[in-house]
Every structure is written in structure tokens, then in C-alpha cells.
Scaffold this motif. Structure first.
Motif, PDB file in Angstrom:
ATOM      1  N   LYS A   1       0.838  -1.213   0.000  1.00 33.70           N
ATOM      2  CA  LYS A   1       0.000   0.000   0.000  1.00 33.70           C
ATOM      3  C   LYS A   1       0.864   1.250   0.000  1.00 33.70           C
ATOM      4  O   LYS A   1       0.663   2.161  -0.806  1.00 33.70           O
ATOM      5  CB  LYS A   1      -0.925   0.010   1.206  1.00 33.70           C
ATOM      6  CG  LYS A   1      -1.725   1.317   1.329  1.00 33.70           C
ATOM      7  CD  LYS A   1      -2.310   1.535   2.710  1.00 33.70           C
ATOM      8  CE  LYS A   1      -1.316   1.733   3.784  1.00 33.70           C
ATOM      9  NZ  LYS A   1      -0.913   3.090   4.097  1.00 33.70           N
ATOM     10  N   ASP A   2       1.837   1.309   0.904  1.00 32.69           N
ATOM     11  CA  ASP A   2       2.696   2.497   1.005  1.00 32.69           C
ATOM     12  C   ASP A   2       3.473   2.731  -0.284  1.00 32.69           C
ATOM     13  O   ASP A   2       3.613   3.867  -0.742  1.00 32.69           O
ATOM     14  CB  ASP A   2       3.649   2.371   2.185  1.00 32.69           C
ATOM     15  CG  ASP A   2       2.938   2.416   3.533  1.00 32.69           C
ATOM     16  OD1 ASP A   2       1.749   2.820   3.580  1.00 32.69           O
ATOM     17  OD2 ASP A   2       3.563   2.025   4.538  1.00 32.69           O
ATOM     18  N   TRP A   3       3.979   1.657  -0.890  1.00 33.79           N
ATOM     19  CA  TRP A   3       4.754   1.783  -2.121  1.00 33.79           C
ATOM     20  C   TRP A   3       3.872   2.266  -3.263  1.00 33.79           C
ATOM     21  O   TRP A   3       4.240   3.170  -4.015  1.00 33.79           O
ATOM     22  CB  TRP A   3       5.405   0.443  -2.441  1.00 33.79           C
ATOM     23  CG  TRP A   3       6.346   0.489  -3.598  1.00 33.79           C
ATOM     24  CD1 TRP A   3       7.638   0.927  -3.599  1.00 33.79           C
ATOM     25  CD2 TRP A   3       6.068   0.059  -4.935  1.00 33.79           C
ATOM     26  NE1 TRP A   3       8.180   0.793  -4.856  1.00 33.79           N
ATOM     27  CE2 TRP A   3       7.237   0.261  -5.691  1.00 33.79           C
ATOM     28  CE3 TRP A   3       4.946  -0.479  -5.560  1.00 33.79           C
ATOM     29  CZ2 TRP A   3       7.322  -0.053  -7.046  1.00 33.79           C
ATOM     30  CZ3 TRP A   3       5.035  -0.801  -6.906  1.00 33.79           C
ATOM     31  CH2 TRP A   3       6.209  -0.582  -7.631  1.00 33.79           C
TER      32      TRP A   3
ATOM     33  N   ALA B   1       1.175   3.960  -3.033  1.00 38.07           N
ATOM     34  CA  ALA B   1       0.751   5.348  -2.766  1.00 38.07           C
ATOM     35  C   ALA B   1       1.760   6.352  -3.308  1.00 38.07           C
ATOM     36  O   ALA B   1       1.392   7.470  -3.680  1.00 38.07           O
ATOM     37  CB  ALA B   1       0.529   5.554  -1.268  1.00 38.07           C
ATOM     38  N   THR B   2       3.035   5.968  -3.366  1.00 34.47           N
ATOM     39  CA  THR B   2       4.056   6.871  -3.914  1.00 34.47           C
ATOM     40  C   THR B   2       4.083   6.832  -5.439  1.00 34.47           C
ATOM     41  O   THR B   2       4.674   7.714  -6.059  1.00 34.47           O
ATOM     42  CB  THR B   2       5.469   6.531  -3.386  1.00 34.47           C
ATOM     43  OG1 THR B   2       5.864   5.252  -3.890  1.00 34.47           O
ATOM     44  CG2 THR B   2       5.510   6.536  -1.866  1.00 34.47           C
ATOM     45  N   GLU B   3       3.467   5.826  -6.040  1.00 32.95           N
ATOM     46  CA  GLU B   3       3.519   5.627  -7.482  1.00 32.95           C
ATOM     47  C   GLU B   3       2.237   6.045  -8.211  1.00 32.95           C
ATOM     48  O   GLU B   3       2.270   6.298  -9.410  1.00 32.95           O
ATOM     49  CB  GLU B   3       3.794   4.145  -7.798  1.00 32.95           C
ATOM     50  CG  GLU B   3       5.074   3.600  -7.193  1.00 32.95           C
ATOM     51  CD  GLU B   3       6.320   4.157  -7.857  1.00 32.95           C
ATOM     52  OE1 GLU B   3       6.301   4.356  -9.082  1.00 32.95           O
ATOM     53  OE2 GLU B   3       7.306   4.401  -7.137  1.00 32.95           O
TER      54      GLU B   3
ATOM     55  N   ALA C   1      -0.966   8.574  -8.545  1.00 31.45           N
ATOM     56  CA  ALA C   1      -1.461   9.896  -8.160  1.00 31.45           C
ATOM     57  C   ALA C   1      -2.982  10.018  -8.289  1.00 31.45           C
ATOM     58  O   ALA C   1      -3.577  10.899  -7.684  1.00 31.45           O
ATOM     59  CB  ALA C   1      -0.793  10.968  -9.029  1.00 31.45           C
TER      60      ALA C   1
ATOM     61  N   GLN D   1      -6.521   7.393  -3.969  1.00 32.54           N
ATOM     62  CA  GLN D   1      -6.052   7.241  -2.592  1.00 32.54           C
ATOM     63  C   GLN D   1      -5.838   5.742  -2.366  1.00 32.54           C
ATOM     64  O   GLN D   1      -6.740   4.942  -2.643  1.00 32.54           O
ATOM     65  CB  GLN D   1      -7.118   7.786  -1.646  1.00 32.54           C
ATOM     66  CG  GLN D   1      -6.699   7.827  -0.219  1.00 32.54           C
ATOM     67  CD  GLN D   1      -7.804   8.355   0.668  1.00 32.54           C
ATOM     68  OE1 GLN D   1      -8.034   7.764   1.714  1.00 32.54           O
ATOM     69  NE2 GLN D   1      -8.491   9.401   0.306  1.00 32.54           N
TER      70      GLN D   1
ATOM     71  N   PRO E   1       8.142  -3.567  -3.717  1.00 32.27           N
ATOM     72  CA  PRO E   1       8.069  -2.873  -2.429  1.00 32.27           C
ATOM     73  C   PRO E   1       9.000  -3.550  -1.424  1.00 32.27           C
ATOM     74  O   PRO E   1       9.279  -4.743  -1.522  1.00 32.27           O
ATOM     75  CB  PRO E   1       6.610  -3.058  -2.014  1.00 32.27           C
ATOM     76  CG  PRO E   1       5.886  -3.408  -3.264  1.00 32.27           C
ATOM     77  CD  PRO E   1       6.870  -4.134  -4.124  1.00 32.27           C
TER      78      PRO E   1
END
Length: 129
Positions: free
Chosen positions: A13-15, A17-19, A21, A24, A88
Motif C-alpha cells: 500500500k505504502d509503495w 501510494a508513492t507511485e 497519483a 487514494q 516494495p
């Protein structure tokens, strides 16, 4: 120390989220969310077999919720492609064989959703008992 299965859904999820745009990225759909609030990409771990004490296999379910079918499919397809190309932290590998995109309407929110399954592998981790 005790070895346990890794919980890789938060790292994925975190990875993502950075990729990504255009959505959410979360682990669950928020209460009272509606399509007008903007697109969501949900990362879920549906489990899988474990080769104890070495590694675990995880069926990762990516589901995009959006106002329209095209948007939902684009988001989940991008997420699957990114995971096919990248790693990730904490994920040892992702199988190149993935499920095809499935789309439908979510009866709870009225949103269009698109979902894909992929298989990820992770080493077990040490934890204090």
C-alpha cells in the motif's frame, strides 16, 4: 526470537501510494466513502501457503473503486503493472502470472470497481514472542 509470516499488505500500500497519483491507496474502504470523494485503490491480502520457516505466499487483491468503469480499470491495471515491474520493501518476488481485470458495480457504494489478483512472496520475519 520466533519467526512469523510477514504482513506485506501495508508495504505494498505504502509503495503504491508513492507511485499512483489518481487514487487514494488504502487497506480498506473508509466508512461513508462515495464515488464523488475520489477514486480508491484497496490492497488486501487473501492469504496463501507457507513454506515454514522460510517464506509465505500471498494472494494480493488490488481493487479500484471509482465513479466509472474506465477509471477503475485504469487504476487497477496501472497498480498491477507497477507491481509486476517493481518491488516494495519486504516483498521478495511477484509472480509474472497475474489474474485478468474483473469489473463490477459495488452494491454498497454504487461505485464501479475493478479488481486483479497477483501472487507475492515474502520471507518470514523474526519477532519477539
Amino acid at each position: 526470537m520466533t519467526r512469523v509470516q510477514a504482513d506485506i499488505a501495508p508495504a505494498i500500500k505504502d509503495w503504491l501510494a508513492t507511485e499512483i497519483a489518481d487514487a487514494q491507496v488504502r487497506l480498506s474502504v473508509p466508512d461513508k466513502w462515495k464515488p464523488a470523494d475520489g477514486a480508491l485503490l484497496i490492497v488486501a491480502d487473501d492469504g496463501g501457503p507457507t513454506l515454514w520457516p522460510i517464506k509465505s505466499q500471498h494472494t494480493i487483491r488490488l481493487t479500484a473503486y471509482a465513479a466509472g468503469r474506465t477509471e477503475a480499470r485504469a487504476i487497477v491495471s496501472l497498480a498491477a503493472g507497477l507491481l509486476g515491474d517493481g518491488r516494495p520493501s519486504g516483498v521478495a518476488s511477484i509472480n509474472s502470472e497475474m489474474g485478468s481485470v474483473l469489473d463490477a458495480r459495488d452494491s454498497n457504494t454504487g461505485a464501479m470497481l475493478a479488481s486483479v489478483l497477483l501472487t507475492a512472496h515474502a520471507r518470514t520475519v523474526e519477532t519477539e514472542a
